[in-house]
Scaffold this active site. Structure first.
Site, short mmCIF file in Angstrom:
data_model
loop_
_atom_site.label_atom_id
_atom_site.label_comp_id
_atom_site.label_asym_id
_atom_site.label_seq_id
_atom_site.Cartn_x
_atom_site.Cartn_y
_atom_site.Cartn_z
N LYS A 1 0.82 -1.22 0.00
CA LYS A 1 0.00 0.00 0.00
C LYS A 1 0.84 1.26 0.00
O LYS A 1 0.48 2.24 -0.63
CB LYS A 1 -0.97 0.00 1.19
CG LYS A 1 -2.09 -1.01 1.01
CD LYS A 1 -3.21 -0.77 1.99
CE LYS A 1 -4.27 -1.83 1.80
NZ LYS A 1 -5.32 -1.75 2.81
N LYS B 1 -11.60 -4.91 -2.88
CA LYS B 1 -12.75 -4.03 -3.01
C LYS B 1 -12.38 -2.56 -3.19
O LYS B 1 -13.20 -1.79 -3.63
CB LYS B 1 -13.71 -4.22 -1.83
CG LYS B 1 -13.21 -3.78 -0.48
CD LYS B 1 -14.41 -3.67 0.46
CE LYS B 1 -14.36 -4.65 1.60
NZ LYS B 1 -13.32 -4.32 2.56
N LYS C 1 -5.07 -9.95 -6.27
CA LYS C 1 -6.25 -10.29 -5.46
C LYS C 1 -7.46 -9.47 -5.91
O LYS C 1 -7.32 -8.31 -6.25
CB LYS C 1 -5.89 -9.98 -4.01
CG LYS C 1 -6.98 -10.21 -3.00
CD LYS C 1 -6.53 -9.77 -1.61
CE LYS C 1 -6.86 -8.32 -1.34
NZ LYS C 1 -6.91 -7.96 0.09
P1 AMP Z 1 -11.25 -6.71 3.70
O1 AMP Z 1 -12.08 -6.46 2.51
O2 AMP Z 1 -9.79 -6.49 3.39
O3 AMP Z 1 -11.71 -6.04 4.93
O4 AMP Z 1 -11.38 -8.27 3.97
C1 AMP Z 1 -12.42 -8.89 4.70
C2 AMP Z 1 -12.22 -10.39 4.65
O5 AMP Z 1 -12.34 -10.86 3.30
C3 AMP Z 1 -10.84 -10.83 5.12
O6 AMP Z 1 -10.98 -12.04 5.84
C4 AMP Z 1 -10.08 -11.07 3.84
O7 AMP Z 1 -9.06 -12.02 3.99
C5 AMP Z 1 -11.18 -11.60 2.94
N1 AMP Z 1 -10.88 -11.30 1.52
C6 AMP Z 1 -10.79 -10.07 0.96
N2 AMP Z 1 -10.50 -10.18 -0.36
C7 AMP Z 1 -10.40 -11.51 -0.63
C8 AMP Z 1 -10.13 -12.27 -1.81
N3 AMP Z 1 -9.91 -11.68 -2.98
N4 AMP Z 1 -10.11 -13.61 -1.70
C9 AMP Z 1 -10.35 -14.23 -0.52
N5 AMP Z 1 -10.61 -13.58 0.62
C10 AMP Z 1 -10.64 -12.23 0.58
#
Ligand code: AMP
Ligand code: TRP
Length: 339
Positions: free
Chosen positions: A117, A205, A202
């Protein structure tokens, strides 16, 4: 004989963008289908974490409400788990400071997400917020405040949970046994859902380019279009094999299909002789997986008071659970209790 206390589960999700299929398959689906029933589970929309990068206040507020609504729509049941917003429970920020006093500067700088980041933000000529560096201290506080045993997350969070373990062990060794040492749990398949257009990165979002990202609230035809336009790998178009190294695009589709249908990616590959057929089945499977969620989301949006009531009760319970452990940590490090 005393009954063994139920295991404690904690996980969180940042309101930095609309929820994606990666969030769902990597984390949320297990919270809904398994975790909330087999343990005392807490799930949090971790809004303080959304302030570690440039943010728009109104958008964070909107996304926080939307994330909570989507988690309920996905099937989190307040009768079985605790759902709350991180900033509603002061103990997270309170304990985060003690974690900053437990961690080292070098440890924080080694975090892959921090390195990635900072590289991205610096590219745009902006400064990086100090909180982006200290983020894992807050995440450790989120987890440790509740005596958490298990942290169900996607693969990208492994390093942060490892750091949390190190901090818990170090704290306990220095000041006495205050914290439970947690471990990360990952889904059987789709622990790392990749971007459909760029299957080497990855599905995230907060990415600016959205054509390779399936959002949970995308209309079915949008989902279909995104999946049908997924980048597949060069090589014979009829050769469908599961190989994440040399065929990341096809492997990603197989992972998604397997996660949505309950199969095995390697076995599913054998059933296809063209990329087109694989894409079509994957698109159908994703649309069907998201259909009930979209329907329930629409119902909940018509009744925002319901979501608010769930969050209020959730924060209350979370506060009660976290307070004694954070107080104990404050006392253990030598801070004089208020009396
Ligand atoms: P975040 O969006 O970073 O707050 O992630 C929330 C949860 O979603 C966390 O447990 C991440 O590890 C999981 N996560 C986010 N993006 C992915 C992805 N592309 N594949 C699998 N898990 C994800
Ligand atoms: N860092 C996690 C992510 O980016 C979100 C998060 C914050 C989290 N605190 C947590 C996940 C505690 C699990 C437990 O996805």
């Amino acid at each position: 004989m005393a009954e063994r206390p139920r295991r404690r589960i904690f996980s969180g999700l940042k309101p930095t963008g609309h929820l994606t299929l990666g969030n769902y398959l990597g984390a949320v689906r297990r919270w809904v289908e398994e975790d909330q029933y087999r343990a005392d589970a807490l799930f949090s929309v971790v809004d303080l974490h959304a302030l570690t990068v440039e943010h728009d206040p109104a958008r964070v507020r909107r996304l926080t409400r939307q994330a909570a609504t989507l988690l309920l729509a996905a099937g989190l049941d307040p009768a079985h788990c605790t759902l709350f917003v991180q900033s509603h429970v002061d103990e997270h920020a309170r304990l985060s400071y003690l974690m900053e006093c437990t961690a080292s500067d070098g440890e924080m700088r080694r975090m892959i997400q921090y390195k990635e980041k900072t590289a991205r933000e610096t590219d745009h000529g902006r400064g990086v917020r100090l909180s982006l560096l200290t983020y894992p201290a807050l995440m450790a506080a989120d987890i440790l405040a509740y005596g958490t045993d298990e942290v169900p997350v996607g693969e990208d969070q492994t390093q942060h949970v490892e750091l949390t373990r190190d901090l818990a062990l170090r704290f306990n060794q220095r000041y006495g046994p205050v914290f439970t040492v947690p471990r990360a749990t990952r889904p059987r398949v789709a622990a790392r859902v990749m971007d459909l257009r760029d299957p080497t990165s990855k599905m995230g979002k907060s990415h600016a380019e959205t054509s390779g990202i399936v959002y949970l609230l995308d209309e079915p035809d949008v989902v279909r279009r995104k999946v049908m336009r997924a980048t597949t790998d060069s090589g014979a178009a009829g050769d469908v094999r599961y190989d994440r190294e040399s065929r990341p695009g096809v492997a990603n589709l197989l992972d998604i299909l397997a996660a949505c249908t309950g199969g095995e990616p390697g076995t599913l590959a054998a059933g296809y002789s063209s990329y087109g057929a694989l894409k079509k089945d994957t698109a159908d499977a994703v649309v069907e997986t998201l259909r009930p969620l979209r329907a329930r989301h629409a119902l909940l949006c018509a009744d925002p008071g319901q979501v608010e009531a769930v969050l209020r009760a959730g924060a209350e319970r979370a506060r009660e659970l976290a307070r004694p452990r954070v107080d104990a940590a404050y006392a253990a490090v030598g801070l004089l209790p208020p009396g």
